[in-house]
Design an enzyme around this catalytic site. Sequence first.
Site, short mmCIF file in Angstrom:
data_model
loop_
_atom_site.label_atom_id
_atom_site.label_comp_id
_atom_site.label_asym_id
_atom_site.label_seq_id
_atom_site.Cartn_x
_atom_site.Cartn_y
_atom_site.Cartn_z
N CYS A 1 2.03 -11.47 19.85
CA CYS A 1 1.13 -10.92 18.82
C CYS A 1 1.69 -11.33 17.46
CB CYS A 1 1.04 -9.40 18.92
SG CYS A 1 0.24 -8.68 17.46
N CYS B 1 -3.44 -6.78 21.45
CA CYS B 1 -2.30 -5.96 21.06
C CYS B 1 -2.84 -4.55 20.75
CB CYS B 1 -1.64 -6.54 19.81
SG CYS B 1 -0.62 -5.36 18.94
N HIS C 1 -2.47 -3.62 16.85
CA HIS C 1 -3.23 -4.36 15.83
C HIS C 1 -4.64 -4.74 16.26
CE1 HIS C 1 1.04 -5.05 14.59
NE2 HIS C 1 0.51 -4.70 13.45
N HIS D 1 0.85 -1.18 0.00
CA HIS D 1 0.00 0.00 0.00
C HIS D 1 0.89 1.24 0.00
CE1 HIS D 1 0.77 0.54 4.25
NE2 HIS D 1 0.08 -0.52 4.62
N LYS E 1 -7.16 -2.91 7.23
CA LYS E 1 -7.89 -3.87 6.41
C LYS E 1 -9.39 -3.73 6.62
CE LYS E 1 -5.22 -7.73 5.08
NZ LYS E 1 -4.55 -8.91 5.53
N HIS F 1 3.94 1.55 2.40
CA HIS F 1 5.17 0.86 2.00
C HIS F 1 5.86 1.62 0.86
CE1 HIS F 1 2.28 -2.47 3.22
NE2 HIS F 1 3.18 -2.47 4.19
N LYS G 1 -6.79 5.83 10.21
CA LYS G 1 -5.72 4.86 10.18
C LYS G 1 -5.94 3.90 8.99
CE LYS G 1 -3.51 1.48 13.02
NZ LYS G 1 -3.68 0.40 13.90
N CYS H 1 2.55 -8.34 15.13
CA CYS H 1 3.84 -7.68 15.45
C CYS H 1 4.97 -8.67 15.25
CB CYS H 1 3.92 -7.25 16.92
SG CYS H 1 2.84 -5.94 17.42
#
Length: 509
Positions: free
Chosen positions: A135, A152, A155, A18, A306, A21, A303, A138
């Site tokens: 997690c 977590c 996430h 995305h 997904k 990255h 944020k 992570c």
Amino acid sequence: MSKFYLTTPIYYVNDKPHIGHAYTTLASDAMILWHRMCGDETFLLTGTDENSQKNSEAAARKLGIAHGVITREQVQGYVDEMSALWQRTWDSIGVACSRFIRTTERDHIVAVNKFINTVRDNDDIYLGTYAGWYCVDCEAFLPEKELKGGMCPMHTRAVERIEEKNYFFRLSKYRDRLIKHFEQHPNFVQPVSRRNEILAYIQDHLEDMSISRPIRHWGIPFPGDETQAVYVWFDALTNYLSGVGYGSDDELFAKWWPANVQIIGKDILKFHAALWPAMLMSAGLPLPERVFAHGFFTIDGRKMSKSLHNAVDPILISEKYSTDVLRYFLFREIPFGGDGDFSEQRLRERYASDLQHGIGNLAARTIAMTHKYAGGKAPRARDESMVEMEWEKYDVAMEGIEPHTALDVIESLLRRADRYIDAQKPWVLAKDETKRDQLLRVLGDLLELLRVCAVMYYPIMPNISEQILTALGQAQWKSEPYEELKKWGRIEEGTAIAKLEHLFPPLSS
Ligand code: MSP
């Protein structure tokens, strides 16, 4: 000529790339282009982090089978496909790396074995029992006090209670050496806010770390104990060495290691600025010169996640607006190191206000006037440089990995050129034969200013830069030393200037 070795993180392949990255990768590419322009021999390493549990979970999801029954071959097939997708993405947005490393490659696995054996020979690995909360997103154990309602916090995923036999790395042994390194190398971690954050962590929280997990169907077997797999971060960090020949090509390794800059996002700072340097100390290897952690951005204020289905595909943006425009926007909108927001609407605004009206307009006006008043041939610019100070500021900004400050410098030049046109009014000078010399001088200066802006833009917008420089008769510019390019008056008198239309064409709605 010096060498410049820069790395990006290697990305997990549990999903497609995305814009976040792409941000890291494009910033890395921009730094490489600047160093190349300076005459350095460069090496850009990027790639995919494949031995992670979350990749094998993603493979199982994709195949619609339970994670417990997926085979090694099935996971391998999935990571092969996904890694190719990541490579294609960087190709299609114009990032050419020197090596695209995959952690399932043979030479990387050999390097991980060599590395662990060296660390073990140094008595930094011992067997222990780990009990804690893991997690998978992570790929890390989390301290109980960091959990929020058993989840977590980063996430919002339930953590797994794990109690198992693991190999440990004596990370705590390196506390004092790490602190000393930070003191002796104030620029080791940048920006300074991140340096202070990680230094405080090293001072107060550095504990030995579990570096293996019981092996299931995936991961690199731990050297000397096939019942365990190498902890994915220990494996992944080693890519920065294996990517340049550690364990397979000593000459290559001696040439490139240590890395000059390692660019990462702030989310993975602890791994890169505490664990990684300690690993290198243990293996007796020099540390990278600088680790730069950039910020994160949200999408339209939210944020990226997904569940919100709001991940922006960098290929779509670059197909719609061009990669140069995407690069410009990312570096202009978000000071490198800080956080920011990605919004397509904002990109369109900047396209019009900064690009069409900025460099686009200056290039069009200057070239059109050269044709109208000087027969399309470059007149001579004034003798003394108009831009010495700007080059200094620009170089400091690029060296400091502050592309936004470099853009400030370029844009101050654009404004200066505009003011110069307004003050000199070439169309008025053109009406008076006695002002012919002055008119030609003004046009010569403007062409030079345009050339300087185009060279400075190169790391940020390489294609636009090339188009302008080609139009200015400078197609050979890349073979010139940087110090020459910085000299004023490089466009020879009489050079044919090509017409340049629509550097930034109107956008469709
Ligand atoms: N595989 C590990 C890294 C191992 S390096 C030895 C990993 N991979 S990742 O696929 O999750 O990529 C993380 C990196 O992607 C971040 O450090 C950052 O560079 C980039 N970004 C991911 N999301 C981002 C944003 N929302 N904003 C900016 N950068 C982001 O962690």
